[in-house]
Design a protein around this motif. Structure first.
Motif, PDB file in Angstrom:
ATOM      1  N   GLU A 480       0.827  -1.207   0.000  1.00 33.48           N
ATOM      2  CA  GLU A 480       0.000   0.000   0.000  1.00 33.48           C
ATOM      3  C   GLU A 480       0.858   1.252   0.000  1.00 33.48           C
ATOM      4  O   GLU A 480       0.522   2.250  -0.654  1.00 33.48           O
ATOM      5  CB  GLU A 480      -0.950  -0.021   1.197  1.00 33.48           C
ATOM      6  N   ASP A 483       2.192   1.700  -3.499  1.00 33.80           N
ATOM      7  CA  ASP A 483       1.074   2.126  -4.339  1.00 33.80           C
ATOM      8  C   ASP A 483       0.790   3.612  -4.127  1.00 33.80           C
ATOM      9  O   ASP A 483       0.617   4.385  -5.084  1.00 33.80           O
ATOM     10  CB  ASP A 483      -0.161   1.289  -3.987  1.00 33.80           C
ATOM     11  N   LEU A 490       5.010  -3.257  -8.338  1.00 35.30           N
ATOM     12  CA  LEU A 490       5.255  -3.363  -6.906  1.00 35.30           C
ATOM     13  C   LEU A 490       5.954  -4.679  -6.553  1.00 35.30           C
ATOM     14  O   LEU A 490       6.026  -5.603  -7.368  1.00 35.30           O
ATOM     15  CB  LEU A 490       3.926  -3.257  -6.153  1.00 35.30           C
ATOM     16  N   SER A 554      -3.286  -4.849  -4.192  1.00 33.21           N
ATOM     17  CA  SER A 554      -3.232  -3.713  -5.112  1.00 33.21           C
ATOM     18  C   SER A 554      -3.695  -4.139  -6.491  1.00 33.21           C
ATOM     19  O   SER A 554      -3.449  -5.283  -6.899  1.00 33.21           O
ATOM     20  CB  SER A 554      -1.805  -3.167  -5.206  1.00 33.21           C
ATOM     21  N   LYS A 556      -2.366  -2.883  -9.085  1.00 34.59           N
ATOM     22  CA  LYS A 556      -1.146  -2.837  -9.880  1.00 34.59           C
ATOM     23  C   LYS A 556      -0.458  -4.204  -9.860  1.00 34.59           C
ATOM     24  O   LYS A 556      -0.644  -4.987  -8.917  1.00 34.59           O
ATOM     25  CB  LYS A 556      -0.182  -1.781  -9.336  1.00 34.59           C
TER      26      LYS A 556
END
Length: 764
Positions: A480, A483, A490, A554, A556
């Motif tokens: 997090e 992000d 990540l 996430s 991503k």
């Protein structure tokens, strides 16, 4: 000639039986102890080490092999090679550690980076590269080595100072500009060597060890002439006796040169190249003592003393015993301290091993066999033979299914389905990453809280469920945070991993682990290499569940993080009863299984780190082609089992790409990140010269230093990179993993890194 030591070693591990040096130095850095307390602790540690060596039967102990950080850095200070930028620091340890680690002290206006750091030949030890200015003024500061010699002599020991020889020292240094030959400084530095050795002799040194491993490499005419010049001058010093130590390779075509040097003793690494003994016995004058490096200073297996005796007996037929020294092949710096702490290893496996103190015992047994006869050490030789036979015949060493799988490999198992341009299009369409995508190399800070919870779990003080909950919380917070600051690809932080090699070894068959088998990697950084004793296979998925959880944190992409087969091989203590290439392919198949399972589970950006692939190169070019073929094939085998849209990353450290660029291209990774910040961008010349079509992330800042790089500093580095690389191929990332750093500096550094990418996207 003063008495020749019957048994000795080229050097001893510095850290101590319980990593006392690491703890003392780090306490000093944290201002928890004073400089005087650091000096007192390390003086006591040296005393313990010397007395231990003498108690085990060594007739002469090395001194000067101790270092607070690195022996090449010590020599830079010894000869006054301190770059001008460090003049802002206080003389002494502050300046020394600033050269090693960099130093940021905003209240004093100090912000200096460290020296460049590279691998010590083909080991996993790193040394600091001395940087010689164009108009360098050399000045001798012999305080450290003289003090240590005095300490050992005061204990009543026969002490031999260890000094990096003049040619090796200059060849491993660099000029500040990066141009020109460092050997051009030999006329300036040689008088300092002369003065140093005069001082050592005056203090009572009967022998001086000059380490010249470069003498065992491929060398040019300039280097050959430098050896003749240097040693002709050193030979003029009255009372000086030199043991010139070559190691890590055989002398081969340099044997005639080595034999012609005016020295009193020549050391041969008969573990790496036993065949050189026959030629040396003919070429080296009979007046020169031969130091026989018959005990492996690089590995942890108990020596087959019968083979050592064969070499010694061959030498003894041509030379009297008092013209022979029984020695380690190289410094024992590369092996753990002692087996005494290994209370958790099973008895059979422990009986196959020898750490530094046990290796000294082996040297002494062989020396006694030479001087007293084999009957004097029959019990020791019989016990050794039994241990060797036990390992040779043990069922736990061989797995027929694993061997069969390697034999059955097909050519197609080593290649992706399509070439990079096809894969790149599929990956761009899938991930839609921005220009200059940002990522990190993998690990995030391993805090004391993480280590404490890992230890509590191993001691059963918390349950598996509690530990897993803790890891998931740490992982979620890490993802997090990445992000939130805007990192594009990540990582999960690797909080479940103690070490990038040990973690995987613990989940593979054929590996064993020590409790205290620490060796120095760089500075205070120690690693505990696994022991590969048998055939390797994966019995279950290793990272898949962690990767699946991480991806839920996430939208991503979160990279799957694996260590590559060559690095697992290089950073382990490897079995010596089959070719390394065979073991590497076994590991590659295990990693391949993990890669395929990650892809199936939805993790489709997968990093397979190979920071050690360059260091595995044989030191002689004659062996390069064979090594590069099987090492690159092993990486391809590990990564080729996925579809085009799955993006394979790899990471490499300290790689001088010009020498192996075709092999790097043949690895066929989609994205390569390289450790680059300490190299003054010299690695990128290889990409300009050869051309590179895949994507690349040259590191923007040095993670081995605690200093935080500014946005402007990193942006300037990117601008220089863009002289060599297309913006469409360039990734933005730090040099290496962030495991050893603190969260405060990581947050600042990565926030600045993301800002660099944002600003660049506005310009391109």
């Amino acid at each position: 000639m003063s008495s020749v030591p019957a048994a000795t070693i080229l050097g001893f591990p510095r850290m101590g039986s319980n990593r006392q040096l690491k703890k003392a130095v780090e306490a000093f850095w944290a201002s928890k102890i004073s400089e005087s307390e650091l000096l007192d602790r390390t003086k006591q540690l040296r005393k313990e080490h010397w007395e231990l060596q003498a108690s085990l039967g060594l007739k002469q102990v090395p001194v000067g092999d101790f270092s607070f950080y690195d022996h090449m850095l010590d020599h830079a200070v010894l000869f006054g090679i301190v770059p001008e930028r460090y003049n802002v620091t206080k003389p002494g340890l502050e300046c020394y550690f600033a050269m090693a680690r960099g130093l940021q002290a905003p209240d004093r206006g100090i912000d200096v980076p460290s020296l460049e750091m590279v691998k010590w030949f083909d080991t996993n030890y790193h040394y600091m590269v001395p940087q010689i200015a164009e108009n360098q003024t050399f000045a001798l500061d012999s305080t450290k080595i003289i003090d240590e010699l005095r300490e050992a002599l005061a204990l009543g020991l026969d002490a031999r100072p260890v000094v990096v020889g003049p040619v090796t020292f200059l060849k491993l240094s660099k000029t500040a500009s990066g141009a020109g030959s460092t050997l051009s400084y030999l006329p300036q530095i040689l008088p300092l060597y002369v003065e140093l050795i005069k001082q050592l002799v005056a203090e009572g040194a009967k022998w001086v060890q000059l380490d010249e491993p470069v003498l065992a490499l491929d060398i040019d005419a300039e280097t050959q002439e430098a050896y003749r010049t240097a040693y002709a001058e050193l030979a003029k010093i009255s009372g000086a006796q030199y043991l010139v130590a070559t190691y890590f390779a055989g002398l081969e075509d340099n044997l005639e040169l080595a034999a012609s040097l005016p020295i009193q003793a020549l050391h041969l690494d008969l573990v790496r190249n036993p065949e050189q003994l026959e030629g040396a016995l003919k070429a080296v004058p009979e007046s020169v003592v031969l130091s026989l490096g018959v005990i492996n200073g690089r590995n942890i297996w108990k020596a087959d003393l019968s083979k050592g005796l064969e070499l010694i007996n061959t030498a003894a037929k041509a030379r009297p015993a008092d013209k022979l020294i029984i020695n380690s092949s190289c410094s024992l710096l590369h092996t753990p301290h002692s087996l005494d702490a290994e209370t958790e290893l099973d008895a059979e496996l422990k009986n196959w091993l020898a750490f530094s103190t046990e290796k000294i015992a082996e040297i002494v047994v062989l020396s006694r066999a030479l001087h007293e006869g084999v009957d004097a050490v029959k019990a020791e030789l019989d016990a050794n033979a039994a241990a060797i036979q036990s390992r040779r015949t043990s069922d736990r060493v061989s797995n027929p299914a694993v061997k069969s799988r390697v034999v059955s490999l097909k050519e197609s198992d080593f290649s992706r389905n399509n070439e990079f341009s096809v894969r790149q299009a599929a990956q761009h369409d899938k991930y839609k990453l921005p220009l200059f995508p940002t990522t990190t190399i993998g690990s995030f800070p391993q805090t004391s809280d993480i280590r404490r919870n890992r230890a509590r779990f191993r001691k059963s003080e918390i349950t598996a469920e509690q530990y897993q909950e803790y890891l998931e919380t740490a992982t979620r917070e890490c993802i997090e945070w990445q992000d939130n600051i805007g990192i594009d690809v990540l990582v999960h932080g690797e909080f479940e991993r103690n070490d990038m090699v040990e973690f995987f070894g613990e989940n593979l068959s054929g590996f064993a682990f020590t409790r205290n088998g620490w060796v120095q990697s760089y500075g205070s950084r120690c690693v505990k290499p696994p022991v590969i004793y048998g055939d390797v296979s994966r019995t279950r998925p290793i990272t898949v569940e962690t990767a699946k959880f991480a991806q839920t944190c996430s939208p991503k992409p979160v990279k799957g993080m694996l260590t590559g087969p060559v690095t697992i091989l290089q950073w382990s203590f490897v079995r010596d009863d089959q070719p390394r290439s065979e073991t590497c392919k076994q590991i590659a198949l295990a990693i391949r299984d993990e890669v395929v399972d990650l892809e199936t589970a939805g993790t489709t950006i997968i990093q397979v780190d190979e920071p050690a692939i360059r260091e595995g190169l044989p030191l002689r070019k004659s062996g390069w082609d064979d090594y590069l073929e099987w090492s690159v094939d092993s990486f391809r085998l590990a990564t080729a089992g996925v579809v085009d849209s799955t993006q394979i990353h790899t990471h490499m450290c300290y790689s001088e790409f010009n020498t192996i660029f075709p092999a790097i291209q043949r690895m066929d990774a989609d994205v390569i990140t390289i450790e680059n910040a300490k190299s003054d961008l010299k690695l990128l010349h290889a990409f300009e010269h050869h051309g590179y079509k895949a994507e690349i992330g040259p590191g923007l800042y040095d993670i081995h230093s605690p200093r935080v790089p500014s946005v402007q500093e990193m942006k300037e580095r990117v601008r220089k990179m863009l002289n060599y690389l297309s913006p469409q191929l360039l990734w933005i990332n730090p040099d290496c993993g962030l495991k050893t750093r603190g969260w405060e500096e990581v947050r600042s550094s990565l926030t600045n890194l993301v800002e660099v990418a944002r600003e660049l996207r506005k310009e391109y």
